[in-house]
Write a protein that holds these residues in place. Sequence first.
Motif: not given
Length: 102
Positions: A12-13, A15-20, A48
């Motif tokens: 999850r973390a 995926a959020e870093s990749y989104r950014a 996950e």
Amino acid sequence: MIMRIWRARATRAGAESYRAHFTETVLPALERVPGHLGAWLLVRGEAEPLEIQVLTRWESLAAVRGFAGAEYETAVVEPAARAVLLDFDSTVTHHTVVAGGG
């Protein structure tokens, strides 16, 4: 018109870093590539690892080659993305768009 599709998996973390990374780095870079028509980041899953898909739309395979080079079926994955993903496909698929809107 060509749709280029790539898949990866992340926490999850991650995926959020990749989104950014996608919104701050990838999208602005793609907007400068001739023949690029749009890009979408999709995330799927509750537990996950999460599945990530990136869809990019191109005028033609020639435009894709202009972005990815002669080995255009090889995924273009920057070190910053590699650092936050659990794993990812080393290749992409290309699909001819035959119908659709938007």
